[in-house]
Design a protein around this motif. Structure first.
Motif, short mmCIF file in Angstrom:
data_model
loop_
_atom_site.label_atom_id
_atom_site.label_comp_id
_atom_site.label_asym_id
_atom_site.label_seq_id
_atom_site.Cartn_x
_atom_site.Cartn_y
_atom_site.Cartn_z
N GLY A 40 -13.87 -6.25 6.28
CA GLY A 40 -12.85 -5.89 7.24
C GLY A 40 -11.67 -6.83 7.28
N GLN A 41 -11.70 -7.91 6.48
CA GLN A 41 -10.62 -8.90 6.51
C GLN A 41 -9.99 -9.13 5.14
OE1 GLN A 41 -11.88 -12.53 8.42
NE2 GLN A 41 -12.96 -11.44 10.06
N GLY A 42 -10.19 -8.22 4.21
CA GLY A 42 -9.61 -8.36 2.88
C GLY A 42 -9.62 -7.03 2.15
N THR A 43 -9.10 -7.03 0.93
CA THR A 43 -9.04 -5.81 0.13
C THR A 43 -9.35 -6.14 -1.32
OG1 THR A 43 -6.64 -6.11 -0.22
CG2 THR A 43 -7.32 -4.68 1.62
N VAL A 44 -9.71 -5.09 -2.07
CA VAL A 44 -9.95 -5.18 -3.50
C VAL A 44 -8.75 -4.58 -4.23
CG1 VAL A 44 -11.52 -4.59 -5.37
CG2 VAL A 44 -12.42 -4.94 -3.06
N GLY A 45 -8.18 -5.32 -5.14
CA GLY A 45 -7.04 -4.83 -5.91
C GLY A 45 -7.50 -3.95 -7.07
N ILE A 46 -6.91 -2.76 -7.19
CA ILE A 46 -7.20 -1.83 -8.28
C ILE A 46 -5.87 -1.45 -8.93
CG2 ILE A 46 -8.19 0.41 -8.93
CD1 ILE A 46 -9.95 0.23 -6.43
N ARG A 47 -5.77 -1.57 -10.26
CA ARG A 47 -4.54 -1.26 -10.99
C ARG A 47 -4.86 -0.38 -12.20
NH1 ARG A 47 -5.02 -6.44 -10.34
NH2 ARG A 47 -5.41 -6.81 -12.56
N TYR A 48 -3.92 0.50 -12.52
CA TYR A 48 -4.05 1.31 -13.73
C TYR A 48 -2.67 1.83 -14.11
CZ TYR A 48 -3.92 5.24 -10.43
OH TYR A 48 -3.56 6.11 -9.43
N THR A 49 -2.58 2.38 -15.30
CA THR A 49 -1.33 2.97 -15.80
C THR A 49 -1.61 4.39 -16.25
OG1 THR A 49 -0.51 0.81 -16.55
CG2 THR A 49 0.53 2.77 -17.49
N VAL A 50 -0.83 5.33 -15.75
CA VAL A 50 -0.95 6.74 -16.15
C VAL A 50 0.28 7.09 -16.99
CG1 VAL A 50 0.09 7.51 -13.97
CG2 VAL A 50 -1.25 9.10 -15.34
N THR A 51 0.07 7.77 -18.12
CA THR A 51 1.14 7.97 -19.09
C THR A 51 2.05 9.14 -18.77
OG1 THR A 51 -0.37 9.28 -20.47
CG2 THR A 51 -0.21 6.92 -20.94
N GLN A 52 1.63 10.06 -17.91
CA GLN A 52 2.46 11.21 -17.55
C GLN A 52 2.43 11.43 -16.04
OE1 GLN A 52 1.10 14.68 -19.72
NE2 GLN A 52 2.27 14.17 -21.55
N PRO A 53 3.52 12.00 -15.47
CA PRO A 53 3.47 12.32 -14.05
C PRO A 53 2.33 13.30 -13.76
CG PRO A 53 5.72 12.47 -14.90
CD PRO A 53 4.83 12.32 -16.09
N SER A 54 1.44 12.94 -12.87
CA SER A 54 0.26 13.77 -12.63
C SER A 54 -0.31 13.43 -11.26
CB SER A 54 -0.80 13.52 -13.72
OG SER A 54 -1.11 12.14 -13.79
N ARG A 55 -1.19 14.30 -10.80
CA ARG A 55 -1.94 14.05 -9.57
C ARG A 55 -3.12 13.16 -9.91
NH1 ARG A 55 -1.56 13.70 -4.34
NH2 ARG A 55 -0.27 15.61 -4.36
N VAL A 56 -3.17 12.00 -9.30
CA VAL A 56 -4.20 11.02 -9.62
C VAL A 56 -5.06 10.79 -8.37
CG1 VAL A 56 -4.70 8.74 -10.53
CG2 VAL A 56 -2.62 9.93 -11.25
N VAL A 57 -6.37 10.91 -8.54
CA VAL A 57 -7.33 10.68 -7.47
C VAL A 57 -8.23 9.52 -7.87
CG1 VAL A 57 -9.22 11.65 -6.11
CG2 VAL A 57 -7.27 13.10 -6.75
N THR A 58 -8.36 8.56 -6.98
CA THR A 58 -9.23 7.41 -7.22
C THR A 58 -10.41 7.49 -6.27
OG1 THR A 58 -7.30 6.08 -7.82
CG2 THR A 58 -9.33 4.89 -7.35
N ARG A 59 -11.62 7.40 -6.82
CA ARG A 59 -12.84 7.50 -6.03
C ARG A 59 -13.77 6.35 -6.39
NH1 ARG A 59 -15.93 11.16 -7.66
NH2 ARG A 59 -14.84 11.69 -9.59
N VAL A 60 -14.69 6.08 -5.49
CA VAL A 60 -15.76 5.13 -5.74
C VAL A 60 -17.07 5.88 -5.61
CG1 VAL A 60 -16.93 3.05 -4.92
CG2 VAL A 60 -14.43 3.15 -4.93
N THR A 61 -17.88 5.84 -6.64
CA THR A 61 -19.15 6.56 -6.66
C THR A 61 -20.30 5.57 -6.85
OG1 THR A 61 -19.08 6.92 -9.06
CG2 THR A 61 -18.03 8.57 -7.65
#
Length: 343
Positions: A131-152
């Motif tokens: 509750g007092q911090g965050t996890v950094g997530i980075r990526y690069t997508v090559t075309q304009p698109s709808r991007v969904v990020t999930r944790v499973t």
């Protein structure tokens, strides 16, 4: 001169291809032909190797070799098609700009814009209190698109943490919390990024491990920084009052003795009076030299009491804070080695 410079760059590209072992004989012959600047034989051998059984690594190298060869022959469109296959097989593949010809590098960049892939997915390794911090997530997508990020994974099933229309580099801050606000349970998870545009889709993932730990509690105080207890008793300074009183009393005794000496007692009374006066002076001198008894220091006693009250109040606050900290959890997020690319 220009052609010699271009050939030197192409040879550097071929050297990078040989950095990893290629077992297929046909593909090795294609590389050798490219090294000898025999582009036609290199094309024939590389295309022939693709009809044989190759590992994923070798197949990507065969297409990469085709891309370099077509670039050297000024067949840029064919080079772009070959590089597209390379990226589809190895989405994380990059060309070294210092060791790649401008033509091949340009064809590779064009290939990236013509296919949908997610590259360079990275999850930061972090430690913080839930509750007092965050996890950094980075990526690069090559075309304009709808991007969904999930944790499973784990016991939480699938949690959507971000949904956006993106192109290029994307940065996400994930608080690692459940929908109800609780920290994500300990276990192994997958950060899955899915991109969709039209009928095309691509997904990649990064495995992470989340562990829980106890939050450090605060120690209780025995003193306040910068403040010390003062002595609650003090020794008063020496006084000459006993000696003064002794002199006064001895004077009175001598005066009385002198008055009596005119009577019947005579000289005997004077001797006794002198002895009494001497005793009184000696007693006063001894009392003057005696160390005074300690006395209560009222100011210091009051100061120490206030200091103890402050420490007691601060320790009560620390006890409440420690109770809250014992209910918290320290999260540790560590990325795991990746098994492969995307699809």
């Amino acid at each position: 001169m220009r052609r010699s410079w271009l050939l030197a760059l192409l040879l550097l590209c071929a050297t990078s291809l040989r950095a990893q072992t290629v077992q297929n004989t046909t593909l090795r012959r294609a590389q050798q032909s490219f090294d000898n600047l025999d582009y036609r034989l290199a094309l024939t051998a590389a295309q022939a190797s693709l009809r044989e059984r190759l590992t994923g690594f070798e197949r990507a190298r065969a297409y990469e070799l085709l891309g370099f060869t077509f670039s050297g022959m000024d067949s840029i469109l064919k080079a772009v098609d070959a590089f597209k296959q390379v990226v589809l097989i190895e989405p994380e593949r990059d060309l070294d700009p210092n060791r790649t010809s401008p033509k091949a590098l340009s064809a590779f960049q064009v290939a990236l814009t013509q296919i949908l892939v997610i590259r360079q997915l990275r999850v930061d390794s972090v430690n913080f209190v839930g509750g007092q911090g965050t996890v950094g997530i980075r990526y690069t997508v090559t075309q304009p698109s709808r991007v969904v990020t999930r944790v499973t994974g784990g016991t939480s099933g699938s949690m959507r943490i971000d949904s956006t229309v993106a192109n290029g580099q994307v940065n996400i801050r994930w608080p690692a919390r459940m929908p109800n606000g609780d920290p994500v349970p300990a276990g192994n998870y997958n950060v899955v990024v899915e991109a969709t545009v039209g009928q095309n889709s691509f997904s990649t993932s990064q495995s992470i491990r989340i562990t829980h730990g106890a939050v450090d509690t605060l120690p209780h105080l025995t003193s306040l920084p910068g403040y010390t207890y003062l002595p609650e008793t003090e020794v008063p300074p020496k006084s000459w009052r006993p000696m003064g009183l002794a002199l006064v009393y001895s004077g009175i005794a001598l005066a009385g003795t002198s008055a009596l000496s005119h009577g019947d007692l005579g000289s005997a009374s004077m001797r006794e009076g002198g002895m009494i006066s001497g005793g009184i002076v000696l007693a006063g001198f001894i009392m003057t030299l005696k160390k005074p008894a300690p006395q209560p220091a009222r100011g210091n006693i009051l100061y120490n009491q206030l200091l103890r009250d402050q420490i007691t109040r601060r320790n009560a606050e620390i006890a409440q804070e420690n109770t809250r900290r014992r209910q918290q959890v320290a999260l540790s997020v560590v990325p795991l080695p990746r098994a492969g690319g995307g699809r």
